[in-house]
Design an enzyme around this catalytic site. Sequence first.
Site, PDB file in Angstrom:
ATOM      1  N   GLY A 353       0.861  -1.175   0.020  1.00  0.00           N
ATOM      2  CA  GLY A 353      -0.021  -0.018   0.005  1.00  0.00           C
ATOM      3  C   GLY A 353       0.690   1.156  -0.078  1.00  0.00           C
ATOM      4  N   PRO A 354       0.154   2.411  -0.349  1.00  0.00           N
ATOM      5  CA  PRO A 354       0.790   3.929  -0.297  1.00  0.00           C
ATOM      6  C   PRO A 354       1.661   4.113   1.133  1.00  0.00           C
ATOM      7  CG  PRO A 354      -1.294   4.051  -0.365  1.00  0.00           C
ATOM      8  CD  PRO A 354      -1.159   2.635  -0.370  1.00  0.00           C
ATOM      9  N   GLY A 356       2.062   5.739   4.779  1.00  0.00           N
ATOM     10  CA  GLY A 356       1.531   6.404   5.603  1.00  0.00           C
ATOM     11  C   GLY A 356       0.204   5.570   5.788  1.00  0.00           C
ATOM     12  N   VAL A 357      -0.111   4.130   5.629  1.00  0.00           N
ATOM     13  CA  VAL A 357      -1.462   3.926   5.746  1.00  0.00           C
ATOM     14  C   VAL A 357      -1.576   2.868   6.986  1.00  0.00           C
ATOM     15  CG1 VAL A 357      -2.375   3.985   3.403  1.00  0.00           C
ATOM     16  CG2 VAL A 357      -1.175   1.997   3.995  1.00  0.00           C
ATOM     17  N   GLY A 358      -0.184   2.815   7.677  1.00  0.00           N
ATOM     18  CA  GLY A 358      -0.237   1.813   8.859  1.00  0.00           C
ATOM     19  C   GLY A 358       0.405   0.325   8.492  1.00  0.00           C
ATOM     20  N   LYS A 359       1.201   0.151   7.599  1.00  0.00           N
ATOM     21  CA  LYS A 359       1.746  -1.247   7.486  1.00  0.00           C
ATOM     22  C   LYS A 359       2.500  -1.536   8.608  1.00  0.00           C
ATOM     23  CE  LYS A 359       3.299  -0.014   3.485  1.00  0.00           C
ATOM     24  NZ  LYS A 359       3.020   1.309   3.265  1.00  0.00           N
ATOM     25  N   THR A 360       3.478  -0.662   8.952  1.00  0.00           N
ATOM     26  CA  THR A 360       4.375  -1.325  10.117  1.00  0.00           C
ATOM     27  C   THR A 360       3.741  -1.091  11.432  1.00  0.00           C
ATOM     28  OG1 THR A 360       6.163  -0.095   8.637  1.00  0.00           O
ATOM     29  CG2 THR A 360       6.517  -0.629  11.153  1.00  0.00           C
ATOM     30  N   SER A 676      -7.803   4.181 -18.264  1.00  0.00           N
ATOM     31  CA  SER A 676      -9.311   4.302 -17.520  1.00  0.00           C
ATOM     32  C   SER A 676     -10.321   5.476 -18.098  1.00  0.00           C
ATOM     33  CB  SER A 676      -9.048   4.380 -16.116  1.00  0.00           C
ATOM     34  OG  SER A 676      -8.403   5.372 -15.473  1.00  0.00           O
ATOM     35  N   LYS A 719     -11.856   6.227  -6.681  1.00  0.00           N
ATOM     36  CA  LYS A 719     -12.714   7.167  -7.786  1.00  0.00           C
ATOM     37  C   LYS A 719     -13.947   7.563  -7.287  1.00  0.00           C
ATOM     38  CE  LYS A 719      -9.708   5.204 -11.686  1.00  0.00           C
ATOM     39  NZ  LYS A 719      -9.834   4.411 -12.759  1.00  0.00           N
TER      40      LYS A 719
END
Length: 803
Positions: A353-354, A356-360, A676, A719
């Site tokens: 994921g991008p 800052g989304v909380g992976k760590t 798209s 989107k």
Amino acid sequence: MSKERELPLLPLRGIMVFPYMVIHLDVGRERSMAAIEQAMLDDRILLLSSQKETEIDSPQPDDIHTIGTLAEIKQLLKLPGGTMRVLVEGKQRGKILEYIAEEPYFKVRVEEGEEGVYDITPEIEALTHGVIHQFEEYAKLSKKVPQETLGTVLGVDDPGRLADIVVSHLNLKIGDKQTILDALDVAERLERLTEIIMRENEVLELERRIGLRVRKQMEKTQKEYYLREQMKAIQKELGDKDEKQAEVEEYREKVTQGKFPKEVEERALKEIDRLEKMPQASSEGTVVRTYLDWIIALPWTKISKDKMDIKRAEKILDEDHYGLEKVKERILEFLAIRKLTPKMKSPIICFVGPPGVGKTSLAKSVASALDRKFVRMSLGGVRDEAEIRGHRRTYIGALPGRIIQGMRNAGTANPVFLLDEIDKMASDFRGDPASALLEVLDPEQNNSFSDHYLDLPYDLSRTLFIMTANTVHTIPQPLLDRMEVISLSGYTEDEKVNIAKRYLVPKQLKAHGLKAGQLVVEDEILLKIVQGYTRESGVRNLERQIANLCRKVATRVVKKEWKTETLTLEMLEELLGAQRYHFEKARLKPEIGAATGLAYTQVGGDVLTIEVVPLPGKGQLTLTGKLGDVMKESAYAGRTFVRSHSRELGIPDDFYEKTDLHIHVPEGAIPKDGPSAGITMATAIASALTKRAVPSDLAMTGEITLRGNVLPIGGVKEKVLAAHRAGIKKVILPEQNRKDLEEVPENVREEMEFHFVSRMEEVAHIALLPVAESEEYLGTRNRFPIMGEGEITSVPTPDHPVS
């Protein structure tokens, strides 16, 4: 004048007799005893001369030196066994002229030398002084010449006699002594003696230096030996053990009492035996000790007990993270299966994921929910295979790889092991770390992971490996194949507001020393911060802006310019400045030749306006707005579709021969690409050529084919949220994306109308208003006031879209 006489000859073996020298001789050979008996019958005088070779038992005349010493027998003593002991005194030199008889003893004619009859020249005097000086030095170095002898020698006035006495006290070979005896001339004798004694002094000095050096070494070694022996004795008396032996026994005890696999225990005991046989100060001993320390410190069988309470785990995950339902669901599934089958192999999970989304932080929450130890290893920039597998023990300073180091730090064999930024690895001449990770991350192989340093199989199958990555494109395919990829999309605005309210604001208030009541931030203000001051998928910048807000407020609190109050929009702009970002809003009115598309960027979704203007020309197509190759191809495909369906759309068949088309996507500085926007471009072209307007509250996304099929796209959730934010009420989506609508929050779905299409004809039917309704926009489009004429009304230009 020299005198000749006939005398018996006594050959000497390994000994020399000089004039003025008194010495005992032991005689055993028959010819020698016969010579002594004859001398006793005569005047007790006989000639003593040395043999050239001491090993000859029955010498011939050629085996005996020509120059000897005339000696007087002072005493004769017969010993048991038929031998004699004779005390003789040297009188003067004698030279053998002829052998008269050889049996029963040697009888020779001798020329007597003169002793002490000569003139003392300055040369002889200088040589004498040199000999005395050198002999003093010799006495000092050898320490075998008594002081009394030295005094006696120094008291002799006769240079010739002095030379004979000095040479008799030197420890020389028979050959060197004979050269002195052969020198009948006193000056020559002194000169030869000076040369010999100087050589002996040099040898003695060298021996003294070597002896001193060896003695120092010996003294140090002996001192250490004595001290160690004393220490052993003291330790024995006190009941203590020898230091080395104690260390070896301590290692052996740790290995035998620890729960190690059989192979590991055998290797460790073998290394302990090696250590026991090594010297205490051996450098190899340090290597063996380090190796044993690593083996003992590693958790081979120690396992922490998992907490299988699913409700507790769910509560922890919900407290730590807002949203992320799919991820939480997968973790709870793992827990449930673990409870049913405890021996299940741990999965290899990869959060993609991008930033800052909380992976760590999610990985930490997993460890907390399972009640396991947590280990983190950053792979960003790692380009050396040894970082993963370690170095072999043959290298100086070798250590295990960071996988084994992490297991040691964890202290258990089943931690949660986070491999952060796995997509940022590189490779160079030192190897490919990604390939080294294949064994670590394969559940079928990692039960016997081999580290180069340990050279023993280590079981990693009980470890829960979690990877994080921003994108999967840079992860090698074989490595990606071993992972279970869980995608974390960016947060919606609603989720960001909730995260800020629940976690970020309380955290930053505490960090800046503010009390909860001193700064109240309502949801509306948080939404403004999200929309106007950040542009990201995660919440890092949002946290920075909240921290910035807290700093400003803290400064005013210290200055006593701040009262406990709720933040308003005016105060927000005063504290943080004007808004930095503006989102694309829906157009005010329907327009001809303009359609609204939906784009997906790294910071979420966005609204994109596509403009088409037909111009008189020869059928050329102009594309502007910094479009990528894929987007350009979509434009060509859209034009081809419109041309192939010109009759159905009511467009002249030959329009492509007389009309140029200019397609522009605003925000020309920002690169845009992707398939798209295909149906959006086709709709805009059709609108421009048919003079039919497109509704302002309608947005669309989908890929187009030449035959008019609408293909699915990605990022539906982002989107749709962007369309909702811009005030769009209707959205056209590909039919195959119908299932993705479930990811969109329910409150958004209720407020919007969705149309699912599989053909471009359906898009045209929904998106193009009838000609009658479009005519009212046709008259006012693209008209500007001209100087000198009356003012003409123009349609307001919409805000610039952001890609």
